[in-house]
Design a protein around this motif. Structure first.
Motif, PDB file in Angstrom:
ATOM      1  N   TYR A 199      42.076  41.490  38.052  1.00 28.05           N
ATOM      2  CA  TYR A 199      41.409  40.188  38.188  1.00 28.05           C
ATOM      3  C   TYR A 199      42.158  39.282  39.168  1.00 28.05           C
ATOM      4  CZ  TYR A 199      39.868  35.463  37.206  1.00 28.05           C
ATOM      5  OH  TYR A 199      39.417  34.178  37.351  1.00 28.05           O
ATOM      6  N   PHE A 200      43.463  39.135  38.967  1.00 30.86           N
ATOM      7  CA  PHE A 200      44.224  38.233  39.833  1.00 30.86           C
ATOM      8  C   PHE A 200      44.392  38.801  41.243  1.00 30.86           C
ATOM      9  CE2 PHE A 200      45.579  36.533  35.673  1.00 30.86           C
ATOM     10  CZ  PHE A 200      45.292  35.190  35.908  1.00 30.86           C
ATOM     11  N   ALA A 201      44.421  40.124  41.367  1.00 35.83           N
ATOM     12  CA  ALA A 201      44.441  40.718  42.704  1.00 35.83           C
ATOM     13  C   ALA A 201      43.175  40.352  43.466  1.00 35.83           C
ATOM     14  CB  ALA A 201      44.590  42.237  42.600  1.00 35.83           C
ATOM     15  N   GLY A 202      42.026  40.394  42.766  1.00 36.50           N
ATOM     16  CA  GLY A 202      40.769  39.991  43.403  1.00 36.50           C
ATOM     17  C   GLY A 202      40.695  38.498  43.657  1.00 36.50           C
ATOM     18  N   LYS A 203      41.288  37.715  42.759  1.00 39.65           N
ATOM     19  CA  LYS A 203      41.266  36.256  42.896  1.00 39.65           C
ATOM     20  C   LYS A 203      41.998  35.805  44.163  1.00 39.65           C
ATOM     21  CE  LYS A 203      42.369  32.051  40.254  1.00 39.65           C
ATOM     22  NZ  LYS A 203      43.149  31.359  41.280  1.00 39.65           N
ATOM     23  N   TYR A 204      43.116  36.462  44.471  1.00 40.71           N
ATOM     24  CA  TYR A 204      43.905  36.084  45.650  1.00 40.71           C
ATOM     25  C   TYR A 204      43.503  36.852  46.903  1.00 40.71           C
ATOM     26  CZ  TYR A 204      47.025  33.807  42.309  1.00 40.71           C
ATOM     27  OH  TYR A 204      47.543  33.001  41.326  1.00 40.71           O
ATOM     28  N   TYR A 205      42.562  37.793  46.763  1.00 34.91           N
ATOM     29  CA  TYR A 205      42.216  38.664  47.889  1.00 34.91           C
ATOM     30  C   TYR A 205      41.697  37.878  49.092  1.00 34.91           C
ATOM     31  CZ  TYR A 205      39.405  41.903  50.656  1.00 34.91           C
ATOM     32  OH  TYR A 205      38.849  42.599  51.700  1.00 34.91           O
ATOM     33  N   GLN A 206      40.744  36.977  48.861  1.00 32.51           N
ATOM     34  CA  GLN A 206      40.110  36.270  49.964  1.00 32.51           C
ATOM     35  C   GLN A 206      41.098  35.391  50.720  1.00 32.51           C
ATOM     36  OE1 GLN A 206      36.817  36.955  50.735  1.00 32.51           O
ATOM     37  NE2 GLN A 206      37.384  35.949  52.644  1.00 32.51           N
ATOM     38  N   SER A 207      41.949  34.667  49.988  1.00 33.84           N
ATOM     39  CA  SER A 207      42.903  33.788  50.657  1.00 33.84           C
ATOM     40  C   SER A 207      43.965  34.596  51.403  1.00 33.84           C
ATOM     41  CB  SER A 207      43.569  32.856  49.642  1.00 33.84           C
ATOM     42  OG  SER A 207      44.244  33.595  48.635  1.00 33.84           O
ATOM     43  N   ASP A 208      44.422  35.708  50.817  1.00 32.30           N
ATOM     44  CA  ASP A 208      45.410  36.547  51.496  1.00 32.30           C
ATOM     45  C   ASP A 208      44.822  37.172  52.753  1.00 32.30           C
ATOM     46  OD1 ASP A 208      47.140  35.922  49.507  1.00 32.30           O
ATOM     47  OD2 ASP A 208      47.192  37.894  48.571  1.00 32.30           O
TER      48      ASP A 208
END
Length: 277
Positions: A199-208
Protein backbone atom coordinates in the motif's frame (compact mmCIF):
# COMPACT_ATOMS: atom_id res chain seq x y z
CA UNK A 1 27.12 5.92 -4.06
CA UNK A 2 24.51 5.88 -6.81
CA UNK A 3 22.76 2.87 -5.26
CA UNK A 4 22.47 4.60 -1.88
CA UNK A 5 21.16 7.78 -3.52
CA UNK A 6 18.57 5.82 -5.53
CA UNK A 7 17.33 4.08 -2.38
CA UNK A 8 17.40 7.15 -0.16
CA UNK A 9 15.38 9.28 -2.60
CA UNK A 10 12.61 6.75 -3.29
CA UNK A 11 10.42 5.42 -0.50
CA UNK A 12 8.39 3.43 -3.00
CA UNK A 13 11.51 1.63 -4.25
CA UNK A 14 12.65 0.68 -0.74
CA UNK A 15 9.20 -0.53 0.31
CA UNK A 16 8.84 -2.55 -2.89
CA UNK A 17 12.16 -4.31 -2.28
CA UNK A 18 11.24 -5.01 1.37
CA UNK A 19 7.85 -6.44 0.33
CA UNK A 20 9.51 -8.68 -2.24
CA UNK A 21 12.10 -9.89 0.26
CA UNK A 22 9.38 -10.71 2.76
CA UNK A 23 7.48 -12.64 0.09
CA UNK A 24 10.62 -14.65 -0.63
CA UNK A 25 10.90 -15.62 3.02
CA UNK A 26 7.68 -17.55 2.36
CA UNK A 27 9.19 -19.02 -0.81
CA UNK A 28 12.17 -20.15 1.25
CA UNK A 29 9.78 -22.01 3.53
CA UNK A 30 8.06 -23.46 0.46
CA UNK A 31 11.26 -25.38 -0.38
CA UNK A 32 9.97 -27.90 2.18
CA UNK A 33 6.70 -28.53 0.34
CA UNK A 34 7.64 -32.05 -0.74
CA UNK A 35 8.60 -32.95 2.85
CA UNK A 36 5.30 -31.42 4.00
CA UNK A 37 3.34 -33.45 1.46
CA UNK A 38 5.02 -36.68 2.54
CA UNK A 39 5.09 -36.14 6.33
CA UNK A 40 1.74 -34.42 6.87
CA UNK A 41 -0.34 -35.52 3.88
CA UNK A 42 0.97 -39.01 3.16
CA UNK A 43 1.97 -38.48 -0.47
CA UNK A 44 4.59 -40.48 -2.29
CA UNK A 45 7.48 -38.01 -2.79
CA UNK A 46 7.94 -38.81 -6.49
CA UNK A 47 4.22 -38.55 -7.21
CA UNK A 48 3.80 -35.23 -5.45
CA UNK A 49 7.00 -33.86 -6.97
CA UNK A 50 5.69 -34.55 -10.48
CA UNK A 51 2.23 -33.16 -9.76
CA UNK A 52 3.63 -30.06 -8.09
CA UNK A 53 6.07 -29.53 -10.95
CA UNK A 54 3.32 -29.57 -13.57
CA UNK A 55 1.17 -27.25 -11.46
CA UNK A 56 3.98 -24.68 -11.29
CA UNK A 57 4.70 -24.99 -15.00
CA UNK A 58 1.08 -24.38 -15.98
CA UNK A 59 -0.15 -21.94 -13.33
CA UNK A 60 3.21 -20.22 -12.87
CA UNK A 61 3.28 -19.32 -16.58
CA UNK A 62 -0.37 -18.21 -16.50
CA UNK A 63 0.39 -16.09 -13.43
CA UNK A 64 3.37 -14.45 -15.16
CA UNK A 65 1.25 -13.50 -18.16
CA UNK A 66 -1.66 -12.32 -16.02
CA UNK A 67 0.53 -10.31 -13.64
CA UNK A 68 2.28 -8.43 -16.42
CA UNK A 69 -0.74 -7.81 -18.64
CA UNK A 70 -3.25 -7.04 -15.89
CA UNK A 71 -0.93 -4.70 -13.95
CA UNK A 72 -0.13 -2.79 -17.15
CA UNK A 73 -3.84 -2.50 -17.95
CA UNK A 74 -4.74 -1.37 -14.41
CA UNK A 75 -2.00 1.28 -14.45
CA UNK A 76 -3.00 2.58 -17.88
CA UNK A 77 -6.77 2.46 -17.34
CA UNK A 78 -7.16 3.41 -13.67
CA UNK A 79 -3.70 4.79 -12.82
CA UNK A 80 -3.49 1.97 -10.26
CA UNK A 81 0.10 1.48 -9.02
CA UNK A 82 1.47 -1.97 -9.73
CA UNK A 83 2.07 -2.62 -6.03
CA UNK A 84 -1.60 -1.87 -5.36
CA UNK A 85 -2.43 -4.47 -7.99
CA UNK A 86 -0.36 -6.98 -6.00
CA UNK A 87 -2.08 -5.79 -2.80
CA UNK A 88 -5.52 -6.54 -4.26
CA UNK A 89 -4.35 -9.92 -5.56
CA UNK A 90 -2.89 -10.82 -2.14
CA UNK A 91 -6.14 -9.98 -0.36
CA UNK A 92 -8.19 -11.97 -2.87
CA UNK A 93 -6.02 -15.07 -2.38
CA UNK A 94 -5.90 -14.69 1.40
CA UNK A 95 -8.50 -17.40 2.25
CA UNK A 96 -6.62 -19.99 0.17
CA UNK A 97 -3.68 -19.89 2.58
CA UNK A 98 -5.66 -22.18 4.90
CA UNK A 99 -6.44 -24.89 2.33
CA UNK A 100 -3.33 -26.81 3.45
CA UNK A 101 -5.41 -28.02 6.41
CA UNK A 102 -7.91 -29.74 4.11
CA UNK A 103 -7.82 -33.37 3.09
CA UNK A 104 -6.17 -34.13 -0.25
CA UNK A 105 -9.43 -35.39 -1.77
CA UNK A 106 -10.99 -31.93 -1.32
CA UNK A 107 -10.89 -29.86 -4.52
CA UNK A 108 -10.08 -26.72 -2.53
CA UNK A 109 -6.83 -28.32 -1.38
CA UNK A 110 -5.62 -28.40 -4.98
CA UNK A 111 -7.06 -24.96 -5.68
CA UNK A 112 -4.80 -23.66 -2.91
CA UNK A 113 -1.72 -25.35 -4.42
CA UNK A 114 -2.54 -23.90 -7.84
CA UNK A 115 -3.12 -20.43 -6.38
CA UNK A 116 0.35 -20.51 -4.79
CA UNK A 117 1.94 -21.15 -8.18
CA UNK A 118 -0.27 -18.54 -9.84
CA UNK A 119 0.51 -15.81 -7.29
CA UNK A 120 4.24 -16.53 -7.57
CA UNK A 121 4.04 -15.99 -11.32
CA UNK A 122 2.11 -12.74 -10.85
CA UNK A 123 4.79 -11.28 -8.58
CA UNK A 124 7.81 -10.75 -10.81
CA UNK A 125 6.42 -8.67 -13.68
CA UNK A 126 4.91 -5.85 -11.57
CA UNK A 127 7.80 -5.77 -9.07
CA UNK A 128 10.56 -5.49 -11.64
CA UNK A 129 8.52 -2.98 -13.67
CA UNK A 130 8.24 -0.73 -10.59
CA UNK A 131 11.99 -0.90 -10.01
CA UNK A 132 12.72 -0.07 -13.64
CA UNK A 133 10.37 2.92 -13.52
CA UNK A 134 11.74 4.41 -10.30
CA UNK A 135 15.48 4.50 -11.07
CA UNK A 136 17.49 6.27 -13.81
CA UNK A 137 18.79 4.19 -16.70
CA UNK A 138 22.40 4.61 -15.55
CA UNK A 139 21.78 2.51 -12.44
CA UNK A 140 18.94 0.15 -13.39
CA UNK A 141 21.23 -2.88 -13.62
CA UNK A 142 22.73 -2.20 -10.19
CA UNK A 143 19.34 -1.78 -8.50
CA UNK A 144 17.93 -4.92 -10.14
CA UNK A 145 21.03 -6.84 -8.99
CA UNK A 146 20.60 -5.47 -5.45
CA UNK A 147 16.95 -6.50 -5.49
CA UNK A 148 17.84 -10.03 -6.62
CA UNK A 149 20.44 -10.19 -3.85
CA UNK A 150 17.79 -9.26 -1.27
CA UNK A 151 15.24 -11.71 -2.69
CA UNK A 152 17.61 -14.65 -2.69
CA UNK A 153 20.00 -14.00 0.20
CA UNK A 154 17.71 -12.26 2.68
CA UNK A 155 14.53 -13.92 1.45
CA UNK A 156 14.85 -17.50 0.22
CA UNK A 157 18.08 -18.38 2.06
CA UNK A 158 17.03 -17.04 5.45
CA UNK A 159 13.47 -18.33 5.01
CA UNK A 160 14.77 -21.85 4.31
CA UNK A 161 17.16 -21.84 7.29
CA UNK A 162 14.62 -20.47 9.76
CA UNK A 163 11.90 -22.84 8.57
CA UNK A 164 14.25 -25.83 8.80
CA UNK A 165 15.28 -24.98 12.37
CA UNK A 166 11.67 -24.46 13.45
CA UNK A 167 10.52 -27.64 11.70
CA UNK A 168 13.20 -29.76 13.40
CA UNK A 169 12.17 -28.35 16.77
CA UNK A 170 8.45 -28.94 16.11
CA UNK A 171 9.06 -32.53 15.01
CA UNK A 172 11.29 -33.19 18.03
CA UNK A 173 8.55 -31.89 20.33
CA UNK A 174 6.01 -34.16 18.69
CA UNK A 175 3.66 -31.41 17.47
CA UNK A 176 0.84 -32.51 15.18
CA UNK A 177 1.16 -31.50 11.50
CA UNK A 178 4.30 -29.42 12.13
CA UNK A 179 5.03 -28.63 8.49
CA UNK A 180 1.44 -27.61 7.76
CA UNK A 181 1.30 -25.25 10.72
CA UNK A 182 4.65 -23.68 9.88
CA UNK A 183 3.83 -23.19 6.19
CA UNK A 184 0.53 -21.54 7.09
CA UNK A 185 2.30 -19.44 9.71
CA UNK A 186 4.86 -18.15 7.20
CA UNK A 187 2.05 -17.34 4.76
CA UNK A 188 0.14 -15.45 7.45
CA UNK A 189 3.27 -13.46 8.30
CA UNK A 190 3.38 -12.15 4.73
CA UNK A 191 -0.39 -11.67 4.55
CA UNK A 192 -0.18 -9.42 7.63
CA UNK A 193 2.98 -7.45 6.77
CA UNK A 194 2.91 -7.56 2.96
CA UNK A 195 -0.27 -5.57 2.22
CA UNK A 196 0.79 -2.46 4.22
CA UNK A 197 4.16 -2.48 2.42
CA UNK A 198 2.41 -2.79 -0.95
CA UNK A 199 0.00 0.00 0.00
CA UNK A 200 2.64 2.54 1.01
CA UNK A 201 4.86 1.60 -1.93
CA UNK A 202 1.94 2.48 -4.21
CA UNK A 203 1.14 5.61 -2.21
CA UNK A 204 4.63 7.04 -2.77
CA UNK A 205 4.98 5.69 -6.32
CA UNK A 206 3.60 8.71 -8.17
CA UNK A 207 5.62 11.30 -6.27
CA UNK A 208 8.84 9.26 -6.51
CA UNK A 209 8.36 8.70 -10.24
CA UNK A 210 7.50 12.37 -10.71
CA UNK A 211 10.76 13.42 -9.03
CA UNK A 212 12.76 11.03 -11.23
CA UNK A 213 10.99 12.23 -14.39
CA UNK A 214 11.65 15.86 -13.44
CA UNK A 215 15.38 15.31 -13.04
CA UNK A 216 15.45 13.23 -16.22
CA UNK A 217 13.83 16.09 -18.17
CA UNK A 218 16.52 18.59 -17.24
CA UNK A 219 19.36 19.53 -19.54
CA UNK A 220 22.97 19.23 -18.42
CA UNK A 221 23.33 22.93 -17.63
CA UNK A 222 20.11 22.84 -15.62
CA UNK A 223 21.28 19.85 -13.58
CA UNK A 224 24.43 21.76 -12.59
CA UNK A 225 22.22 24.50 -11.11
CA UNK A 226 19.79 22.07 -9.44
CA UNK A 227 21.83 21.34 -6.32
CA UNK A 228 20.59 24.48 -4.56
CA UNK A 229 16.98 23.35 -5.05
CA UNK A 230 17.45 19.57 -4.63
CA UNK A 231 16.35 19.45 -1.00
CA UNK A 232 13.31 21.58 -1.77
CA UNK A 233 12.32 19.31 -4.64
CA UNK A 234 12.77 16.14 -2.61
CA UNK A 235 10.63 17.59 0.18
CA UNK A 236 7.85 18.69 -2.19
CA UNK A 237 7.68 15.26 -3.87
CA UNK A 238 8.00 13.35 -0.58
CA UNK A 239 5.11 15.31 0.98
CA UNK A 240 3.12 14.99 -2.27
CA UNK A 241 2.74 18.75 -2.66
CA UNK A 242 3.79 18.03 -6.23
CA UNK A 243 3.43 14.67 -7.95
CA UNK A 244 3.96 15.34 -11.66
CA UNK A 245 6.58 16.80 -13.97
CA UNK A 246 4.31 19.74 -14.85
CA UNK A 247 3.71 20.66 -11.21
CA UNK A 248 7.44 20.48 -10.44
CA UNK A 249 8.29 22.75 -13.36
CA UNK A 250 5.69 25.29 -12.22
CA UNK A 251 6.93 25.30 -8.61
CA UNK A 252 10.58 25.65 -9.67
CA UNK A 253 9.63 28.57 -11.93
CA UNK A 254 7.86 30.25 -9.00
CA UNK A 255 10.94 29.75 -6.80
CA UNK A 256 13.21 31.23 -9.45
CA UNK A 257 10.92 34.22 -10.01
CA UNK A 258 10.66 34.86 -6.28
CA UNK A 259 14.42 34.67 -5.83
CA UNK A 260 15.28 36.93 -8.75
CA UNK A 261 12.56 39.41 -7.77
CA UNK A 262 13.86 39.72 -4.20
CA UNK A 263 17.45 39.91 -5.38
CA UNK A 264 16.61 42.74 -7.78
CA UNK A 265 14.80 44.68 -5.04
CA UNK A 266 17.77 44.37 -2.73
CA UNK A 267 20.44 45.00 -5.36
CA UNK A 268 21.82 41.49 -4.92
CA UNK A 269 21.36 40.20 -8.46
CA UNK A 270 23.84 37.60 -9.71
CA UNK A 271 24.34 35.83 -13.01
CA UNK A 272 22.86 32.35 -12.66
CA UNK A 273 23.76 31.41 -16.20
CA UNK A 274 20.10 31.12 -17.07
CA UNK A 275 18.19 31.99 -20.22
CA UNK A 276 15.87 34.90 -20.73
CA UNK A 277 12.18 34.03 -20.83
Amino acid sequence: TLLYKALSTSKSLVLTIIAGTLYHLVLGAAQFEVIWAVADKGFNPNTFGQINGWIFVVFGVLGSLFGGIASDWALKTYNLPRTWFLLILTLLLLPLAFTRYLETDNILFWVGICSSAFSLGCFYGPIFAVIQELVPSSIKGTVVAFNLLCLNLLGIAIGSIVFGIMADYAVAQGYEDPYTNLLVGFSLMFLVLGPPLYYFAGKYYQSDKGYRDYKKSLKKEDIEQLDAYDMVLEYLFATEQVTTLEEANYVMMEICLLYTSDAADEGLGVDLGGRRI
